[in-house]
Design an enzyme around this catalytic site. Structure first.
Site, PDB file in Angstrom:
ATOM      1  N   SER A   7       0.868  -1.177   0.000  1.00 53.91           N
ATOM      2  CA  SER A   7       0.000   0.000   0.000  1.00 53.91           C
ATOM      3  C   SER A   7       0.901   1.223   0.000  1.00 53.91           C
ATOM      4  O   SER A   7       2.081   1.144   0.356  1.00 53.91           O
ATOM      5  CB  SER A   7      -0.933  -0.007   1.214  1.00 53.91           C
ATOM      6  OG  SER A   7      -0.198  -0.146   2.425  1.00 53.91           O
ATOM      7  N   THR A  40      -2.612  11.915   3.272  1.00 59.66           N
ATOM      8  CA  THR A  40      -2.358  12.446   4.602  1.00 59.66           C
ATOM      9  C   THR A  40      -3.146  13.726   4.892  1.00 59.66           C
ATOM     10  O   THR A  40      -3.722  14.352   3.999  1.00 59.66           O
ATOM     11  CB  THR A  40      -0.860  12.734   4.801  1.00 59.66           C
ATOM     12  OG1 THR A  40      -0.463  13.768   3.889  1.00 59.66           O
ATOM     13  CG2 THR A  40      -0.025  11.503   4.557  1.00 59.66           C
ATOM     14  N   HIS A  69      -6.843  10.070   5.529  1.00 64.69           N
ATOM     15  CA  HIS A  69      -6.399  10.369   6.890  1.00 64.69           C
ATOM     16  C   HIS A  69      -7.392  11.347   7.515  1.00 64.69           C
ATOM     17  O   HIS A  69      -7.946  12.219   6.844  1.00 64.69           O
ATOM     18  CB  HIS A  69      -5.014  11.013   6.883  1.00 64.69           C
ATOM     19  CG  HIS A  69      -3.898  10.041   6.636  1.00 64.69           C
ATOM     20  ND1 HIS A  69      -2.678  10.133   7.278  1.00 64.69           N
ATOM     21  CD2 HIS A  69      -3.822   8.956   5.838  1.00 64.69           C
ATOM     22  CE1 HIS A  69      -1.894   9.147   6.874  1.00 64.69           C
ATOM     23  NE2 HIS A  69      -2.567   8.427   5.990  1.00 64.69           N
ATOM     24  N   ARG A  99      -4.624  11.015  16.051  1.00 62.92           N
ATOM     25  CA  ARG A  99      -4.814  12.206  16.886  1.00 62.92           C
ATOM     26  C   ARG A  99      -4.393  13.434  16.106  1.00 62.92           C
ATOM     27  O   ARG A  99      -5.074  14.451  16.096  1.00 62.92           O
ATOM     28  CB  ARG A  99      -3.988  12.087  18.164  1.00 62.92           C
ATOM     29  CG  ARG A  99      -4.267  13.213  19.160  1.00 62.92           C
ATOM     30  CD  ARG A  99      -3.129  13.391  20.130  1.00 62.92           C
ATOM     31  NE  ARG A  99      -1.923  13.915  19.484  1.00 62.92           N
ATOM     32  CZ  ARG A  99      -0.777  14.114  20.114  1.00 62.92           C
ATOM     33  NH1 ARG A  99      -0.666  13.790  21.392  1.00 62.92           N
ATOM     34  NH2 ARG A  99       0.284  14.601  19.465  1.00 62.92           N
ATOM     35  N   ASP A 101      -0.745  15.809  14.580  1.00 63.17           N
ATOM     36  CA  ASP A 101       0.344  16.608  15.139  1.00 63.17           C
ATOM     37  C   ASP A 101      -0.179  17.971  15.560  1.00 63.17           C
ATOM     38  O   ASP A 101      -1.123  18.504  14.966  1.00 63.17           O
ATOM     39  CB  ASP A 101       1.453  16.791  14.102  1.00 63.17           C
ATOM     40  CG  ASP A 101       2.122  15.477  13.735  1.00 63.17           C
ATOM     41  OD1 ASP A 101       2.237  14.619  14.631  1.00 63.17           O
ATOM     42  OD2 ASP A 101       2.524  15.319  12.565  1.00 63.17           O
ATOM     43  N   HIS A 143       6.118   6.279  20.880  1.00 61.45           N
ATOM     44  CA  HIS A 143       5.759   7.647  20.507  1.00 61.45           C
ATOM     45  C   HIS A 143       6.539   8.618  21.388  1.00 61.45           C
ATOM     46  O   HIS A 143       6.709   8.377  22.592  1.00 61.45           O
ATOM     47  CB  HIS A 143       4.253   7.859  20.687  1.00 61.45           C
ATOM     48  CG  HIS A 143       3.747   9.130  20.115  1.00 61.45           C
ATOM     49  ND1 HIS A 143       3.934  10.354  20.729  1.00 61.45           N
ATOM     50  CD2 HIS A 143       3.051   9.385  18.979  1.00 61.45           C
ATOM     51  CE1 HIS A 143       3.376  11.304  20.000  1.00 61.45           C
ATOM     52  NE2 HIS A 143       2.827  10.748  18.935  1.00 61.45           N
ATOM     53  N   ASP A 152       2.699   2.880  25.580  1.00 58.06           N
ATOM     54  CA  ASP A 152       2.428   3.087  24.157  1.00 58.06           C
ATOM     55  C   ASP A 152       1.681   1.890  23.573  1.00 58.06           C
ATOM     56  O   ASP A 152       0.702   2.042  22.827  1.00 58.06           O
ATOM     57  CB  ASP A 152       3.752   3.300  23.424  1.00 58.06           C
ATOM     58  CG  ASP A 152       3.587   4.136  22.163  1.00 58.06           C
ATOM     59  OD1 ASP A 152       2.549   4.818  22.026  1.00 58.06           O
ATOM     60  OD2 ASP A 152       4.487   4.107  21.324  1.00 58.06           O
ATOM     61  N   ARG A 158      -5.921  -0.033  23.125  1.00 57.82           N
ATOM     62  CA  ARG A 158      -7.154   0.729  23.300  1.00 57.82           C
ATOM     63  C   ARG A 158      -7.714   1.176  21.945  1.00 57.82           C
ATOM     64  O   ARG A 158      -8.933   1.165  21.728  1.00 57.82           O
ATOM     65  CB  ARG A 158      -6.903   1.948  24.185  1.00 57.82           C
ATOM     66  CG  ARG A 158      -6.748   1.639  25.665  1.00 57.82           C
ATOM     67  CD  ARG A 158      -6.616   2.916  26.470  1.00 57.82           C
ATOM     68  NE  ARG A 158      -7.802   3.771  26.345  1.00 57.82           N
ATOM     69  CZ  ARG A 158      -7.902   4.997  26.856  1.00 57.82           C
ATOM     70  NH1 ARG A 158      -6.870   5.522  27.511  1.00 57.82           N
ATOM     71  NH2 ARG A 158      -8.999   5.706  26.696  1.00 57.82           N
ATOM     72  N   GLN A 170       5.099   3.622  12.301  1.00 62.65           N
ATOM     73  CA  GLN A 170       6.095   4.623  11.937  1.00 62.65           C
ATOM     74  C   GLN A 170       7.263   3.889  11.264  1.00 62.65           C
ATOM     75  O   GLN A 170       7.445   2.686  11.475  1.00 62.65           O
ATOM     76  CB  GLN A 170       6.564   5.341  13.209  1.00 62.65           C
ATOM     77  CG  GLN A 170       7.689   6.331  13.033  1.00 62.65           C
ATOM     78  CD  GLN A 170       7.276   7.517  12.195  1.00 62.65           C
ATOM     79  OE1 GLN A 170       7.272   7.406  10.971  1.00 62.65           O
ATOM     80  NE2 GLN A 170       6.947   8.635  12.814  1.00 62.65           N
ATOM     81  N   PHE A 210      14.414  13.888  10.284  1.00 66.48           N
ATOM     82  CA  PHE A 210      13.062  13.443  10.616  1.00 66.48           C
ATOM     83  C   PHE A 210      13.117  12.304  11.635  1.00 66.48           C
ATOM     84  O   PHE A 210      12.351  12.286  12.608  1.00 66.48           O
ATOM     85  CB  PHE A 210      12.348  13.004   9.339  1.00 66.48           C
ATOM     86  CG  PHE A 210      10.893  12.671   9.529  1.00 66.48           C
ATOM     87  CD1 PHE A 210      10.127  13.324  10.469  1.00 66.48           C
ATOM     88  CD2 PHE A 210      10.307  11.695   8.731  1.00 66.48           C
ATOM     89  CE1 PHE A 210       8.782  13.012  10.636  1.00 66.48           C
ATOM     90  CE2 PHE A 210       8.963  11.377   8.893  1.00 66.48           C
ATOM     91  CZ  PHE A 210       8.196  12.037   9.839  1.00 66.48           C
ATOM     92  N   HIS A 259       3.649  -1.030   3.869  1.00 70.57           N
ATOM     93  CA  HIS A 259       3.069   0.284   3.557  1.00 70.57           C
ATOM     94  C   HIS A 259       4.204   1.263   3.287  1.00 70.57           C
ATOM     95  O   HIS A 259       5.060   1.489   4.151  1.00 70.57           O
ATOM     96  CB  HIS A 259       2.226   0.770   4.738  1.00 70.57           C
ATOM     97  CG  HIS A 259       1.486   2.047   4.467  1.00 70.57           C
ATOM     98  ND1 HIS A 259       0.409   2.112   3.606  1.00 70.57           N
ATOM     99  CD2 HIS A 259       1.655   3.306   4.949  1.00 70.57           C
ATOM    100  CE1 HIS A 259      -0.055   3.355   3.575  1.00 70.57           C
ATOM    101  NE2 HIS A 259       0.698   4.108   4.370  1.00 70.57           N
TER     102      HIS A 259
END
Length: 288
Positions: A7, A40, A69, A99, A101, A143, A152, A158, A170, A210, A259
């Site tokens: 993907s 994104t 996204h 969530r 950035d 994270h 995490d 959850r 990531q 990054f 991905h």
């Protein structure tokens, strides 16, 4: 070696030139028949309208399975769910729920006064609509805001329990990083598929910055190898070799899906996929 399913991630264009680059990327990679492609959502929801337009256009003009996204930054619950509903009306049934950035200039996430407090609340609300397949993010090296690796992983559980079907990680550079994470997730009771996120290295200096910012470990040998490759003019050859070896190790370890974060640049991703046996399906037409 088993051929993986793939993907691709794209980002929405902000200019005419960027639009041409996105479409060139889509046309280059679509023949590889990805399971899905995702678009994104910028930090702070900055590309909300652009994302919606790109998702709608991709869905309408290609046969790709498009995932949008969606984040809960800088928007009320009503506004966020209205965006989701617009995706559903356009025929898009897959969402990568995050969530998000913090907006530029802010160093931490602050929920909107009338918004979702976190990704789990967003996932639950999307799941309650019954309209979407939901994917979420995962962090094999924790994270940056998490208090611990265990915390995490508990948070990922959850998110899965809230209604997510799969998680996408990531990027990382060492296959053992993923395997340890996958094992720990299984021990925590997470049984949803976890898809490794692969970042082809278009520019080592940029990727290195990054990686440092998001807490991704950088092997010393990788630094040394790219320093030498840049001097010798072999950056792209090394990038293809490094990513192909990483993917091969993952596949040998039982991974079936990969991905790719394409950065709207198809060449390295396409070469890596070809090296893994993911090639365009050849169709014979009008053969006399």
């Amino acid at each position: 070696m088993k051929t993986p399913r793939v993907s691709f991630e794209f980002f929405p264009p902000k200019s005419l030139e960027a639009s041409f680059r996105l479409w060139d990327t889509v046309h280059a990679l679509a023949p590889l028949e990805p399971r899905f492609v995702s678009v994104t959502y910028g930090a702070g929801g900055t590309t909300r309208e652009l994302t919606r337009d790109a998702v709608g256009t991709l869905h309408a003009s290609t046969e790709l399975n498009v995932a949008a996204h969606l984040t809960c930054v800088e928007a009320s619950r009503e506004e966020t769910l209205a965006v989701a509903d617009s995706f559903a009306r356009a025929g898009v049934s897959e969402i990568v729920a995050l969530r998000g950035d913090p907006p530029k200039g802010s160093d931490r996430f602050e929920p909107h006064a009338d918004g979702f407090a976190n990704s789990c609340e967003l996932i639950e609300a999307l799941a309650d609509t019954g309209k979407f397949t939901i994917r979420v993010g995962a962090y094999p090296e924790k994270h940056p805001e998490a208090t611990s690796r265990k915390a995490d992983i508990d948070w990922l559980k959850r998110k899965i329990d809230a209604g997510a079907a799969e998680a996408i990680t990531q990027f990382f550079f060492d296959p053992e990083t993923f395997f340890r994470f996958r094992d720990d997730c299984a021990k925590a009771g997470i049984d949803a598929p976890i898809i490794p996120g692969i970042l082809p290295i278009e520019d080592w200096s940029g990727v290195r910055r990054f990686a440092t910012a998001c807490g991704t470990s950088i092997p010393a040998w990788l630094d040394e190898a790219f320093d030498k490759a840049v001097r010798d003019g072999r950056h792209d050859l090394l990038a293809i070799a490094v990513a192909t070896e990483l993917c091969s190790d993952l596949i040998e370890g039982g991974v079936e899906d990969l991905h790719f974060y394409t950065l709207n640049k198809p060449d390295l991703t396409r070469e890596i996929c070809h090296a893994l046996g993911v090639t365009p399906r050849v169709q014979l037409q009008n053969v006399a």
